[in-house]
Scaffold this active site. Sequence first.
Site, mmCIF file in Angstrom:
data_model
loop_
_atom_site.group_PDB
_atom_site.id
_atom_site.type_symbol
_atom_site.label_atom_id
_atom_site.label_comp_id
_atom_site.label_asym_id
_atom_site.label_seq_id
_atom_site.Cartn_x
_atom_site.Cartn_y
_atom_site.Cartn_z
ATOM 1 N N SER A 1 -16.459 -20.295 17.635
ATOM 2 C CA SER A 1 -17.055 -21.415 16.904
ATOM 3 C C SER A 1 -16.129 -22.622 16.983
ATOM 4 O O SER A 1 -14.903 -22.466 17.082
ATOM 5 C CB SER A 1 -17.230 -20.984 15.448
ATOM 6 N N TYR B 1 -13.459 -17.119 7.145
ATOM 7 C CA TYR B 1 -14.389 -16.965 8.269
ATOM 8 C C TYR B 1 -13.756 -17.520 9.545
ATOM 9 O O TYR B 1 -13.726 -16.855 10.585
ATOM 10 C CB TYR B 1 -15.713 -17.697 7.970
ATOM 11 N N LYS C 1 -12.539 -15.796 13.377
ATOM 12 C CA LYS C 1 -12.874 -16.268 14.733
ATOM 13 C C LYS C 1 -11.589 -16.499 15.536
ATOM 14 O O LYS C 1 -11.482 -16.100 16.702
ATOM 15 C CB LYS C 1 -13.687 -17.566 14.673
HETATM 16 P P1 NAD Z 1 -26.745 -13.867 12.231
HETATM 17 O O1 NAD Z 1 -26.207 -13.455 10.904
HETATM 18 O O2 NAD Z 1 -28.166 -14.251 12.316
HETATM 19 O O3 NAD Z 1 -26.462 -12.716 13.310
HETATM 20 C C1 NAD Z 1 -25.363 -11.853 13.211
HETATM 21 C C2 NAD Z 1 -25.914 -10.433 13.320
HETATM 22 O O4 NAD Z 1 -24.834 -9.501 13.261
HETATM 23 C C3 NAD Z 1 -26.868 -10.083 12.173
HETATM 24 O O5 NAD Z 1 -28.076 -9.630 12.750
HETATM 25 C C4 NAD Z 1 -26.162 -8.986 11.396
HETATM 26 O O6 NAD Z 1 -27.065 -8.045 10.859
HETATM 27 C C5 NAD Z 1 -25.254 -8.389 12.460
HETATM 28 N N1 NAD Z 1 -24.011 -7.767 11.976
HETATM 29 C C6 NAD Z 1 -23.092 -8.289 11.129
HETATM 30 N N2 NAD Z 1 -22.076 -7.426 10.955
HETATM 31 C C7 NAD Z 1 -22.344 -6.330 11.704
HETATM 32 C C8 NAD Z 1 -21.672 -5.098 11.926
HETATM 33 N N3 NAD Z 1 -20.517 -4.803 11.330
HETATM 34 N N4 NAD Z 1 -22.248 -4.203 12.765
HETATM 35 C C9 NAD Z 1 -23.437 -4.467 13.371
HETATM 36 N N5 NAD Z 1 -24.115 -5.607 13.184
HETATM 37 C C10 NAD Z 1 -23.571 -6.538 12.354
HETATM 38 O O7 NAD Z 1 -25.814 -15.044 12.770
HETATM 39 P P2 NAD Z 1 -26.015 -16.015 14.014
HETATM 40 O O8 NAD Z 1 -26.214 -17.375 13.489
HETATM 41 O O9 NAD Z 1 -26.954 -15.438 14.981
HETATM 42 O O10 NAD Z 1 -24.535 -15.969 14.608
HETATM 43 C C11 NAD Z 1 -24.158 -15.057 15.613
HETATM 44 C C12 NAD Z 1 -22.666 -15.211 15.856
HETATM 45 O O11 NAD Z 1 -22.379 -16.570 16.188
HETATM 46 C C13 NAD Z 1 -21.801 -14.879 14.638
HETATM 47 O O12 NAD Z 1 -20.651 -14.203 15.081
HETATM 48 C C14 NAD Z 1 -21.447 -16.236 14.093
HETATM 49 O O13 NAD Z 1 -20.216 -16.223 13.406
HETATM 50 C C15 NAD Z 1 -21.345 -17.065 15.362
HETATM 51 N N6 NAD Z 1 -21.566 -18.493 15.131
HETATM 52 C C16 NAD Z 1 -22.699 -18.907 14.493
HETATM 53 C C17 NAD Z 1 -22.894 -20.253 14.239
HETATM 54 C C18 NAD Z 1 -24.127 -20.734 13.487
HETATM 55 O O14 NAD Z 1 -24.117 -21.846 12.972
HETATM 56 N N7 NAD Z 1 -25.212 -19.968 13.434
HETATM 57 C C19 NAD Z 1 -21.935 -21.185 14.635
HETATM 58 C C20 NAD Z 1 -20.804 -20.736 15.302
HETATM 59 C C21 NAD Z 1 -20.619 -19.376 15.548
#
Ligand code: NAD
Length: 341
Positions: free
Chosen positions: A128, A152, A156
């Site tokens: 991120s 958080y 990362k």
């Molecule tokens: P999201 O919460 O929709 O998806 C994450 C998924 O991981 C969820 O479906 C959740 O059920 C699953 N999960 C969490 N912990 C788990 C575990 N221990 N075992 C198995 N499954 C698990 O989030 P997203 O927005 O799709 O983000 C995906 C990734 O991208 C994340 O790592 C997030 O930190 C990163 N990210 C997101 C953003 C944003 O703004 N959406 C920005 C930068 C980085």
Amino acid sequence: MSTAPVVLVTGGAGYIGSHTLIALHEAGYAPVVVDNLDNASLRAIERVRALTQAQIPFHQVDLRDGPALSQVVAQHQPQACIHFAGLKAVGESVAQPLRYYHNNLLGTMELLRVLEEAECFHMVFSSSATVYGDAQEMPLTEDVPLSATNPYGRTKLFIEHMLFDVAAAQKRWRCMNLRYFNPVGAHPSGQIGEDPSGIPNNLMPFITQVAVGRRPHLQIFGDDYSTPDGTGVRDYIHVVDLAKAHVAALAALPKITGCEAVNVGTGRGSSVLEVLRAMEAASGRAIPYQVAPRRAGDVAVSYADPSKAQRLLGWQAEHDLTAMCQDAWRWQEQNPQGYAG
Ligand code: NAD
Ligand code: UDP
């Protein structure tokens, strides 16, 4: 039997993961999903299957459950992994740091151990722009010194270090740390999209929930920043473009050595008011707002230098803010209560 390369997608039922499943399928990969459904709905997987007409395997497994994860990996023998799974809410991470460290760090450590055991050494990781901390010089290049301002962000940052370390120790590893800017929008079908639980923390889902009538008004966190209209500026990236960046990263892994970090953004900043006006145009609805104090920890401006993604991955964003708002709105209008509706 299919010869499509198998890709393990952790967190594949989530917002970005579900869109990436479609991009993978379209590019000829065979994705396999592992997700504990902590922050996702099985309906997302069902809808992806309907859209792709593909029986994408799904395993409800927590990454910290090593034996269950090993079983999935042994069954499908992936050639690569895209690692989305993790908790992602900044405020929650400040209130529950141990939950975040436990989930994100132990989950990743267990995943890396299992993948090494299976000799699967190709990884694309969801990092991120938060790893740039409160860096001021814009646009942000991958060389800006890294820091974190909350638990958080520290997960990362730490996972990026972890991946650099494993790649230094075992030369077969190839890792791409994709540093996302602000993912928004939805698949143009309106079938999958962002479905935050509770009150959305992020701007775009909050705005669409106001537009659809679920919330009375938006609070704009500060209109006294030194930006053209005083509101915060971010680099919003369409989730379909972001999904394609993962496919491009997978394809680029064989030509890198070790680990690379790559920004995924458009290189263009939009203010809160610009996003609000663009959503009003997309939805045809007025979006009431009130100006509130600045949110703790927010920077005034953040946008990417995306030139490394263009150079290394041959990728660049294709959708503008209008398309992001139109697609986010289509998803929200067709699914006013998200997947629960
Ligand atoms: P999201 O919460 O929709 O998806 C994450 C998924 O991981 C969820 O479906 C959740 O059920 C699953 N999960 C969490 N912990 C788990 C575990 N221990 N075992 C198995 N499954 C698990 O989030 P997203 O927005 O799709 O983000 C995906 C990734 O991208 C994340 O790592 C997030 O930190 C990163 N990210 C997101 C953003 C944003 O703004 N959406 C920005 C930068 C980085
Ligand atoms: N923002 C806002 N009201 C909200 C949510 C966000 O004014 O209800 C602003 C926030 O201050 C920032 C921008 O919108 O300037 C993007 O915020 P978001 O939380 O989506 O992303 P991040 O701050 O993590 O980049």
